[in-house]
Motif scaffolding. Structure first.
Motif, short mmCIF file in Angstrom:
data_model
loop_
_atom_site.label_atom_id
_atom_site.label_comp_id
_atom_site.label_asym_id
_atom_site.label_seq_id
_atom_site.Cartn_x
_atom_site.Cartn_y
_atom_site.Cartn_z
N LYS A 13 65.37 -18.82 -28.07
CA LYS A 13 65.29 -17.40 -28.43
C LYS A 13 63.85 -17.01 -28.69
CE LYS A 13 67.89 -14.79 -30.84
NZ LYS A 13 68.88 -14.04 -31.57
N GLY A 14 63.48 -15.83 -28.24
CA GLY A 14 62.12 -15.34 -28.53
C GLY A 14 62.10 -14.66 -29.89
N GLY A 15 60.95 -14.60 -30.50
CA GLY A 15 60.78 -13.84 -31.74
C GLY A 15 61.39 -14.46 -32.97
N VAL A 16 61.63 -15.78 -32.97
CA VAL A 16 62.25 -16.41 -34.14
C VAL A 16 61.22 -17.08 -35.06
CG1 VAL A 16 64.46 -16.82 -32.98
CG2 VAL A 16 62.68 -18.58 -32.90
N GLY A 17 59.96 -17.05 -34.64
CA GLY A 17 58.93 -17.64 -35.50
C GLY A 17 58.42 -19.00 -35.04
N LYS A 18 58.62 -19.34 -33.78
CA LYS A 18 58.09 -20.62 -33.26
C LYS A 18 56.57 -20.66 -33.36
CE LYS A 18 59.92 -20.05 -29.15
NZ LYS A 18 60.88 -19.01 -29.49
N THR A 19 55.93 -19.66 -32.77
CA THR A 19 54.47 -19.67 -32.72
C THR A 19 53.87 -19.58 -34.12
OG1 THR A 19 54.49 -18.69 -30.53
CG2 THR A 19 52.46 -18.44 -31.79
N THR A 20 54.39 -18.66 -34.93
CA THR A 20 53.90 -18.50 -36.30
C THR A 20 54.02 -19.81 -37.07
OG1 THR A 20 54.65 -16.22 -36.21
CG2 THR A 20 54.18 -17.11 -38.39
N MET A 186 61.37 -15.76 -41.73
CA MET A 186 61.57 -14.32 -41.99
C MET A 186 62.79 -14.10 -42.88
SD MET A 186 60.69 -12.80 -38.22
CE MET A 186 60.55 -14.23 -37.12
N ILE A 214 60.85 -19.62 -45.09
CA ILE A 214 59.65 -18.79 -44.94
C ILE A 214 60.05 -17.32 -45.16
CG2 ILE A 214 57.76 -18.11 -43.41
CD1 ILE A 214 57.83 -21.14 -44.12
N PRO A 215 59.45 -16.67 -46.14
CA PRO A 215 59.81 -15.28 -46.41
C PRO A 215 59.25 -14.34 -45.34
CG PRO A 215 57.97 -15.92 -47.79
CD PRO A 215 58.39 -17.16 -47.05
N ARG A 216 59.84 -13.18 -45.22
CA ARG A 216 59.24 -12.15 -44.37
C ARG A 216 57.96 -11.67 -45.05
NH1 ARG A 216 60.44 -9.17 -40.11
NH2 ARG A 216 62.52 -9.99 -39.75
N SER A 217 56.88 -11.61 -44.31
CA SER A 217 55.61 -11.23 -44.92
C SER A 217 54.71 -10.54 -43.90
CB SER A 217 54.93 -12.49 -45.47
OG SER A 217 53.53 -12.39 -45.35
N LEU A 220 51.77 -12.59 -42.66
CA LEU A 220 52.00 -13.54 -41.57
C LEU A 220 51.93 -12.85 -40.21
CD1 LEU A 220 54.85 -15.78 -42.99
CD2 LEU A 220 52.62 -16.57 -42.19
N SER A 221 52.40 -11.61 -40.15
CA SER A 221 52.40 -10.94 -38.85
C SER A 221 51.02 -10.36 -38.50
CB SER A 221 53.47 -9.86 -38.78
OG SER A 221 53.32 -8.94 -39.84
N1 LIG Z 1 57.71 -14.77 -41.82
C1 LIG Z 1 57.36 -13.72 -41.08
N2 LIG Z 1 57.22 -12.50 -41.65
C2 LIG Z 1 56.89 -11.42 -40.91
N3 LIG Z 1 56.69 -11.43 -39.59
C3 LIG Z 1 56.81 -12.63 -38.95
C4 LIG Z 1 57.15 -13.81 -39.66
N4 LIG Z 1 57.21 -14.83 -38.76
C5 LIG Z 1 56.92 -14.29 -37.55
N5 LIG Z 1 56.68 -12.97 -37.66
C6 LIG Z 1 56.38 -12.01 -36.58
O1 LIG Z 1 57.51 -11.95 -35.73
C7 LIG Z 1 57.13 -11.92 -34.37
C8 LIG Z 1 57.72 -13.12 -33.63
O2 LIG Z 1 57.19 -14.31 -34.19
P1 LIG Z 1 56.68 -15.49 -33.27
O3 LIG Z 1 56.17 -16.56 -34.17
O4 LIG Z 1 55.74 -14.99 -32.22
O5 LIG Z 1 58.04 -15.95 -32.60
P2 LIG Z 1 58.32 -16.81 -31.26
O6 LIG Z 1 57.13 -17.67 -31.03
O7 LIG Z 1 59.55 -17.59 -31.57
O8 LIG Z 1 58.53 -15.83 -30.16
C9 LIG Z 1 55.62 -11.89 -34.36
O9 LIG Z 1 55.18 -10.57 -34.28
C10 LIG Z 1 55.24 -12.51 -35.69
O10 LIG Z 1 53.99 -12.04 -36.16
#
Ligand SMILES: Nc1ncnc2c1ncn2[C@@H]1O[C@H](COP(=O)(O)OP(=O)(O)O)[C@@H](O)[C@H]1O
Ligand SMILES: [Mg+2]
Length: 258
Positions: A13-20, A186, A214-217, A220-221
């Motif tokens: 899934k995209g957007g789940v926080g892998k890269t972060t 998040m 990991i809290p939404r913050s 982090l974004s």
């Molecule tokens: N804990 C968090 N709180 C707020 N925003 C977050 C958090 N983790 C990730 N994001 C944001 O959510 C989006 C998707 O995260 P990302 O790490 O790129 O996911 P993936 O690599 O799985 O696609 C990005 O814009 C990122 O900045």
């Protein structure tokens, strides 16, 4: 020289926080003194820019590793952060999938590269949002996988599919692969949906979920926009501490004492 411990951050899934998670865990481990190599294996290149590497300064990339057997000396870039290096990625990686199709041992390309990276203690791989040959290369090269997850609808469905793929890779290419943990990202404990989904995941994978969530913050974004991991962007924030904590948990699960 000993071999580094290798971890993939994967979830189709995209957007789940892998890269972060990958960037920030890498940076927190480097902060603790481990020599860390971050491998960006997503054509979007977000972890490359997330550690301050600008597109202009990139020569050879993970694409050259996978398609041409480029060496560590040719592709590894030192970041401005102590102990943290990166193998960058750019959009041309999107073609790799197709081009790898005809090559020999196509699932072992990344593993063969990492076997030559002996100057590191820890290698973390940021996977693309698919169960493609790039993700299979990452899993084949890894000792274990961390699965970042958001507590949303359909989270469980994706997880079942991912666990199936991990089992397949284990069977076919990498007997010693294991799931190190599920990382809830998040997270907002005041949302009924979040707590309900977390309870559901716990039913099946209680022992796998990291204690730290990991809290939404906003910090982090916004950090990637500054090309900085959270422990540099907002050193004393709750968000930075949550990634420090999960890094501790991760290292203790692996058995690395720092
Ligand atoms: N804990 C968090 N709180 C707020 N925003 C977050 C958090 N983790 C990730 N994001 C944001 O959510 C989006 C998707 O995260 P990302 O790490 O790129 O996911 P993936 O690599 O799985 O696609 C990005 O814009 C990122 O900045
Ligand atoms: Mg990503």
């Amino acid at each position: 020289m000993s071999k580094p411990y290798v971890i993939s951050f994967a979830n189709q899934k995209g957007g789940v926080g892998k890269t972060t998670s990958c960037v920030n865990v890498a940076s927190c481990a480097a902060e603790k003194g481990l020599r860390v190599l971050l491998i960006d294996s997503d054509p979007q290149g977000n972890s490359t820019s997330g550690v301050g590497i600008s597109k202009k300064s990139i020569g050879k990339t993970i694409y050259d590793v996978l398609l041409d057997g480029a060496s560590p000396e040719e592709v590894i870039i030192k970041t401005e952060f102590e102990n943290l290096s990166v193998v960058p990625s750019t959009l041309n990686l999107a073609g790799a999938e197709f081009e790898l199709f005809d090559t020999e041992q196509r699932e072992k390309r990344l593993k063969n590269f990492i076997d030559k990276c002996s100057d590191f203690d820890l290698v973390v791989i940021d996977c693309p949002p698919s169960l493609s040959m790039l993700t299979i290369n990452a899993l084949t090269a890894s000792d274990s996988v961390i699965i970042p997850m958001q507590c949303e609808y359909y989270a469980m469905e994706g997880l079942t599919q991912l666990m199936f793929t991990i089992r397949k890779v284990k069977e076919l290419y990498n007997k010693s692969l294991s799931v190190l943990g599920i990382l809830i990202t998040m997270y907002n404990g005041r949302l009924n949906l979040s707590t309900a989904v977390l309870a559901e995941i716990k039913k099946y994978y209680a022992d796998k979920i990291f204690k730290t969530t990991i809290p939404r913050s906003v910090k982090l974004s916004e950090a990637p926009g500054f090309g900085k991991p959270i422990n540099f962007h907002e050193k004393y924030s709750k968000a930075a501490d949550s990634y420090r904590e999960v890094t501790e948990e991760m290292l203790s699960r692996i058995g690395i004492v720092v």
